[in-house]
Motif scaffolding. Structure first.
Motif, PDB file in Angstrom:
ATOM      1  N   PRO A  23       0.810  -1.227   0.000  1.00 22.16           N
ATOM      2  CA  PRO A  23       0.000   0.000   0.000  1.00 22.16           C
ATOM      3  C   PRO A  23       0.842   1.275   0.000  1.00 22.16           C
ATOM      4  CG  PRO A  23       0.119  -0.880   2.219  1.00 22.16           C
ATOM      5  CD  PRO A  23       0.889  -1.844   1.342  1.00 22.16           C
ATOM      6  N   PHE A  24       0.363   2.265  -0.731  1.00 24.41           N
ATOM      7  CA  PHE A  24       0.936   3.609  -0.714  1.00 24.41           C
ATOM      8  C   PHE A  24      -0.177   4.604  -0.414  1.00 24.41           C
ATOM      9  CE2 PHE A  24       3.590   1.178  -3.648  1.00 24.41           C
ATOM     10  CZ  PHE A  24       4.874   1.467  -3.186  1.00 24.41           C
ATOM     11  N   GLY A  25       0.162   5.696   0.255  1.00 22.03           N
ATOM     12  CA  GLY A  25      -0.819   6.719   0.576  1.00 22.03           C
ATOM     13  C   GLY A  25      -0.973   7.717  -0.551  1.00 22.03           C
ATOM     14  N   ALA A  26      -1.980   8.570  -0.426  1.00 21.08           N
ATOM     15  CA  ALA A  26      -2.233   9.618  -1.422  1.00 21.08           C
ATOM     16  C   ALA A  26      -0.991  10.494  -1.565  1.00 21.08           C
ATOM     17  CB  ALA A  26      -3.429  10.458  -1.009  1.00 21.08           C
ATOM     18  N   GLY A  27      -0.535  10.688  -2.795  1.00 21.49           N
ATOM     19  CA  GLY A  27       0.603  11.548  -3.061  1.00 21.49           C
ATOM     20  C   GLY A  27       1.952  10.897  -2.841  1.00 21.49           C
ATOM     21  N   ASP A  28       1.984   9.647  -2.358  1.00 21.00           N
ATOM     22  CA  ASP A  28       3.267   8.987  -2.110  1.00 21.00           C
ATOM     23  C   ASP A  28       4.029   8.703  -3.404  1.00 21.00           C
ATOM     24  OD1 ASP A  28       2.768   9.010   0.572  1.00 21.00           O
ATOM     25  OD2 ASP A  28       2.464   6.851   0.791  1.00 21.00           O
ATOM     26  N   VAL A  29       3.291   8.385  -4.452  1.00 24.53           N
ATOM     27  CA  VAL A  29       3.916   8.031  -5.733  1.00 24.53           C
ATOM     28  C   VAL A  29       3.612   9.086  -6.790  1.00 24.53           C
ATOM     29  CG1 VAL A  29       4.111   6.262  -7.533  1.00 24.53           C
ATOM     30  CG2 VAL A  29       3.748   5.577  -5.146  1.00 24.53           C
ATOM     31  N   VAL A  30       2.322   9.380  -6.984  1.00 27.12           N
ATOM     32  CA  VAL A  30       1.892  10.426  -7.915  1.00 27.12           C
ATOM     33  C   VAL A  30       0.703  11.156  -7.283  1.00 27.12           C
ATOM     34  CG1 VAL A  30       2.664   9.187  -9.992  1.00 27.12           C
ATOM     35  CG2 VAL A  30       0.316   8.873  -9.151  1.00 27.12           C
ATOM     36  N   GLY A  31       0.303  12.257  -7.883  1.00 24.74           N
ATOM     37  CA  GLY A  31      -0.856  13.000  -7.410  1.00 24.74           C
ATOM     38  C   GLY A  31      -2.153  12.257  -7.687  1.00 24.74           C
ATOM     39  N   ASP A  32      -3.226  12.680  -6.995  1.00 20.75           N
ATOM     40  CA  ASP A  32      -4.526  12.017  -7.136  1.00 20.75           C
ATOM     41  C   ASP A  32      -4.996  11.916  -8.580  1.00 20.75           C
ATOM     42  OD1 ASP A  32      -4.588  11.728  -4.428  1.00 20.75           O
ATOM     43  OD2 ASP A  32      -6.053  13.311  -4.059  1.00 20.75           O
ATOM     44  N   PHE A  33      -4.769  12.963  -9.351  1.00 25.46           N
ATOM     45  CA  PHE A  33      -5.313  13.000 -10.701  1.00 25.46           C
ATOM     46  C   PHE A  33      -4.373  12.374 -11.733  1.00 25.46           C
ATOM     47  CE2 PHE A  33      -7.287  16.623  -8.444  1.00 25.46           C
ATOM     48  CZ  PHE A  33      -8.573  16.117  -8.408  1.00 25.46           C
ATOM     49  N   GLN A  34      -3.240  11.837 -11.270  1.00 27.49           N
ATOM     50  CA  GLN A  34      -2.319  11.124 -12.161  1.00 27.49           C
ATOM     51  C   GLN A  34      -2.348   9.614 -11.916  1.00 27.49           C
ATOM     52  OE1 GLN A  34      -0.857  14.111 -10.412  1.00 27.49           O
ATOM     53  NE2 GLN A  34      -1.828  15.076 -12.173  1.00 27.49           N
ATOM     54  N   LEU A  35      -3.271   9.144 -11.090  1.00 30.73           N
ATOM     55  CA  LEU A  35      -3.281   7.736 -10.709  1.00 30.73           C
ATOM     56  C   LEU A  35      -3.521   6.803 -11.900  1.00 30.73           C
ATOM     57  CD1 LEU A  35      -5.213   7.978  -7.321  1.00 30.73           C
ATOM     58  CD2 LEU A  35      -2.833   7.256  -7.630  1.00 30.73           C
ATOM     59  N   ALA A  36      -4.515   7.113 -12.726  1.00 30.43           N
ATOM     60  CA  ALA A  36      -4.815   6.245 -13.865  1.00 30.43           C
ATOM     61  C   ALA A  36      -3.624   6.185 -14.820  1.00 30.43           C
ATOM     62  CB  ALA A  36      -6.059   6.724 -14.597  1.00 30.43           C
ATOM     63  N   ASP A  37      -2.987   7.327 -15.072  1.00 32.21           N
ATOM     64  CA  ASP A  37      -1.813   7.355 -15.945  1.00 32.21           C
ATOM     65  C   ASP A  37      -0.672   6.539 -15.348  1.00 32.21           C
ATOM     66  OD1 ASP A  37      -2.951   8.879 -17.938  1.00 32.21           O
ATOM     67  OD2 ASP A  37      -2.241  10.795 -17.114  1.00 32.21           O
ATOM     68  N   ALA A  38      -0.526   6.578 -14.029  1.00 30.18           N
ATOM     69  CA  ALA A  38       0.542   5.819 -13.375  1.00 30.18           C
ATOM     70  C   ALA A  38       0.362   4.324 -13.581  1.00 30.18           C
ATOM     71  CB  ALA A  38       0.577   6.149 -11.880  1.00 30.18           C
ATOM     72  N   VAL A  39      -0.893   3.859 -13.590  1.00 30.61           N
ATOM     73  CA  VAL A  39      -1.161   2.443 -13.848  1.00 30.61           C
ATOM     74  C   VAL A  39      -0.921   2.122 -15.322  1.00 30.61           C
ATOM     75  CG1 VAL A  39      -2.918   0.638 -13.832  1.00 30.61           C
ATOM     76  CG2 VAL A  39      -2.778   2.229 -11.933  1.00 30.61           C
ATOM     77  N   LYS A  40      -1.394   2.991 -16.195  1.00 32.37           N
ATOM     78  CA  LYS A  40      -1.212   2.761 -17.632  1.00 32.37           C
ATOM     79  C   LYS A  40       0.265   2.739 -18.018  1.00 32.37           C
ATOM     80  CE  LYS A  40      -4.175   5.236 -20.192  1.00 32.37           C
ATOM     81  NZ  LYS A  40      -5.089   6.361 -20.545  1.00 32.37           N
ATOM     82  N   ASN A  41       1.075   3.533 -17.294  1.00 33.69           N
ATOM     83  CA  ASN A  41       2.507   3.616 -17.600  1.00 33.69           C
ATOM     84  C   ASN A  41       3.345   2.613 -16.819  1.00 33.69           C
ATOM     85  OD1 ASN A  41       1.914   5.765 -19.283  1.00 33.69           O
ATOM     86  ND2 ASN A  41       2.273   7.313 -17.709  1.00 33.69           N
ATOM     87  N   GLY A  42       2.690   1.815 -15.959  1.00 38.25           N
ATOM     88  CA  GLY A  42       3.409   0.793 -15.214  1.00 38.25           C
ATOM     89  C   GLY A  42       4.101   1.275 -13.952  1.00 38.25           C
TER      90      GLY A  42
END
Length: 317
Positions: A23-42
């Motif tokens: 688990p990662f918290g909000a903002g730990d990896v990317v911002g809230d509105f970049q979450l879908a892109d982060a999954v699409k980009n691996g």
């Protein structure tokens, strides 16, 4: 976040080590509105966001979560997703983005904090009000509020300075922790049993990237689907428990709860209905999803909408 971490920590043992969730918290990896892109980009393999966050890439996501005066209880959303075809449509639309929508996760209703008492919808007129934008903003603008969009971090100082009179945000537990009882004297809700007219069921979801999902065996995919049900129940119940504890704290601080009437519900429904159609007609898939929900809301099961209320309104299917 702790509820999420606790759930993630059970997965490895339940699967005999075959699968684990980190688990990662909000903002730990990317911002809230970049979450879908982060999954699409691996960058991430899976996410647990608020479903409304997808509306930028999937316009129909507007109707995959709570909207003003729409479906009003968690079980109604379960009916939509699990027996009226909502899950299949969601998976179809997410698959086009390289994502797999596993299932919805229940959160809780959003509530309104105010520096002045709001005892009817007329009391919103002229009030400077923070809202999340979109359909919610349009409904409150129609009843006379002067709406503005602010991120959550700016709500407390705006109320403190008097820049706004009224603010929507999430539920009692979080809002108490943010100190809202220090800068407002009132909480405005719907009639008993209907905490929030404008966002009564805030939905999240579990979504997995296509590659990560396809790497699972059919048996493990079924396990993750069933665990999403488990997590939704745990998450929703734990938030409600925290909210019960928060109500007592608000009362100790002198916060007064005011309630709108059933007549106000009817009036706001009249305001909301044409706005529903407006948003649904922006996208064919949004219209397809909304038609299912509208039929359900007009059925004998719910009766939230009467035929005369939609006269002259059409869906572009």
């Amino acid at each position: 976040m702790q509820i999420f971490k606790d759930w993630c920590a059970t997965i490895q043992e339940k699967t005999g080590g075959e699968l684990s969730f980190q688990p990662f918290g909000a903002g730990d990896v990317v911002g809230d509105f970049q979450l879908a892109d982060a999954v699409k980009n691996g960058v991430l393999e899976a996410i647990n966001p608020f479903t409304i966050y997808y509306q930028g890439i999937i316009p129909a996501a507007t109707f995959m979560t709570s909207y003003p005066l729409g479906l009003r209880n968690p079980h109604e959303w379960d009916v939509f997703y699990y027996s009226l075809g909502g899950l299949e449509i969601a998976r179809e639309l997410f698959a086009a983005q390289g994502l797999h929508f596993v299932g919805p996760v229940h959160h809780g209703p959003n509530i309104i904090h105010s520096k002045v008492p709001i005892r009817s919808i007329d009391d919103f007129a002229g009030r400077k009000m923070r809202v999340p934008g979109g359909m919610v903003a349009e409904v409150f603008s129609e009843i006379g509020a002067e709406t503005t969009v602010l991120p959550g971090s700016e709500i407390f100082p705006a109320l403190e300075k008097g820049t706004i009179d009224v603010a929507d945000y999430v539920g009692p537990a979080v809002n108490y922790a943010l100190g809202f009882s220090q800068v407002t004297d009132y909480i405005s809700m719907g009639p008993p049993g209907f905490m929030s007219l404008y966002q009564p069921v805030d939905l999240m979801d579990i979504t997995v990237g296509k590659a990560a999902w396809d790497a699972l065996s059919p048996e493990m995919q079924q396990f993750v689907e069933m665990e999403t049900h488990v997590y939704s129940d745990m998450h929703h119940a734990a938030i409600q428990k925290a909210d019960q504890e928060a109500w007592a704290k608000f009362e100790e601080d002198g916060t007064e709860v005011t309630r709108l009437s059933q007549d106000d519900v009817e009036l706001m429904t009249e305001v909301a209905i044409p706005i529903w159609f407006k948003y649904a007609n922006r996208d064919k898939n949004a219209a397809r999803i909304f038609k299912i929900q509208l039929d359900y809301m007009m059925s004998g099961s719910l009766g939230y909408v009467r035929p005369e209320q939609i006269e002259g309104l059409e869906l572009d299917l």
